[in-house]
Design an enzyme around this catalytic site. Structure first.
Site, short mmCIF file in Angstrom:
data_model
loop_
_atom_site.label_atom_id
_atom_site.label_comp_id
_atom_site.label_asym_id
_atom_site.label_seq_id
_atom_site.Cartn_x
_atom_site.Cartn_y
_atom_site.Cartn_z
N ASP A 52 0.87 -1.17 0.00
CA ASP A 52 0.00 0.00 0.00
C ASP A 52 0.91 1.23 0.00
O ASP A 52 2.10 1.13 0.33
CB ASP A 52 -0.87 -0.03 1.27
CG ASP A 52 -1.61 1.27 1.49
OD1 ASP A 52 -2.25 1.75 0.54
OD2 ASP A 52 -1.54 1.81 2.62
N ASP A 91 -0.30 5.08 0.77
CA ASP A 91 -0.63 6.11 1.77
C ASP A 91 -0.69 5.51 3.17
O ASP A 91 -1.47 4.60 3.45
CB ASP A 91 -1.95 6.77 1.42
CG ASP A 91 -1.85 7.52 0.10
OD1 ASP A 91 -0.96 8.36 -0.02
OD2 ASP A 91 -2.64 7.23 -0.81
#
Ligand code: XBP
Ligand code: MG
Length: 259
Positions: free
Chosen positions: A15, A17
């Site tokens: 991922d 953010d």
């Protein structure tokens, strides 16, 4: 008893953010507010409100959620979706401009782990709800020029219609790499993130941040405050760390091999 894993570890899927970098509070939030000012709207997202808005992934979806639940006085019309799309373009411009100043660094241990994985021939991918330009801006400015190419697949934004917590973005990344979930590990920071990765059957390692400390990470292989460095150890919040004090490939292989 045979403790050997069914497969060797082939790829890491990250991922972006909150996981590669703490981008939300001082990055995305700031850029949203700059876009609202540019359009002379009196909308303003402070740090606390932004925490509530993070329930919804995707910037366009987040603005729609804000109007529906937190700014119900704003008169929505059939032109509102087009305004949201324009605001989102402006927000992406502000965000990538901010990242180009080097304002947001990577989280501890991220670069070290990526370097180690690359040297060992472990494949890398990204699975995120954010806009592709945002990923490139972060990698090029916070990791290294040209580092976008370190990632075989960058699955991002509207490439799948259903964003996290739906599993689609991870399923998409696995399909592009022609790997099965058992070949990979995922790295996330949030409840929506782990719902998505677990929905694709991926073992998941969590590094929390201020916005996600209280999230439910049931089923995570390991929950940490950070990946850590040899001189800056992680704190284990949940799961088994096999005696390691920072995340490296040896620890990842143990996690991958565990039943
Ligand atoms: C990230 C997001 C994104 C960013 C904003 O979630 O929710 O929406 O906050 O990006 P995750 P855009 O880390 O789970 O992928 O404005 O480009 O959508
Ligand atoms: Mg995240």
């Amino acid at each position: 008893m045979n403790n050997k894993p069914a497969t060797t570890l082939k790829a890491l899927i990250f991922d972006v953010d909150g996981t590669l970098a703490d981008t939300e509070r001082d990055g995305h939030r700031v850029a949203f507010n700059q876009a609202f000012e540019e359009y002379q709207l009196d909308w303003h997202w402070d740090e606390a409100l932004y925490g509530k808005l993070l329930t919804v992934t995707g910037g366009k979806e987040r603005m729609a959620y804000y109007l529906d639940h937190f700014n119900t006085a704003y008169p929505q019309t059939d032109k509102t979706p087009a305004l949201i799309a324009q605001l989102h373009k402006a927000k992406t411009r502000h965000y990538t401009t901010l990242l180009a100043t080097g304002a947001i660094p990577l989280r501890p241990g991220v670069k070290r782990l990526l370097d180690e994985a690359r040297q060992a021939g472990i494949r890398l991918a990204v699975a995120t709800t954010t806009t592709p330009e945002n990923v490139t801006a972060l990698l090029e400015h916070a990791l290294a020029p040209g580092s976008t190419n370190w990632f075989e697949v960058i699955a991002a934004g509207d490439v799948v219609p259903a964003k996290k917590p739906a599993a689609d973005i991870y399923v998409y990344a696995l399909q592009k790499m022609q790997l099965s979930a058992a070949d990979c590990l995922a790295f996330e920071d949030s409840e929506n993130g782990i719902k998505s990765s677990q929905g694709a059957n991926l073992k998941t390692i969590i590094t929390v941040n201020d916005y996600t400390l209280d999230h439910d990470f049931t089923g995570a292989a390991l929950v940490l405050d950070q990946l850590g460095e040899p001189g800056n150890h992680f704190h284990v919040m949940q799961g088994r760390n096999y005696g390691f004090n920072h995340v490296n490939l040896d620890l990842l292989k143990k996690i991958h091999g565990a039943m």
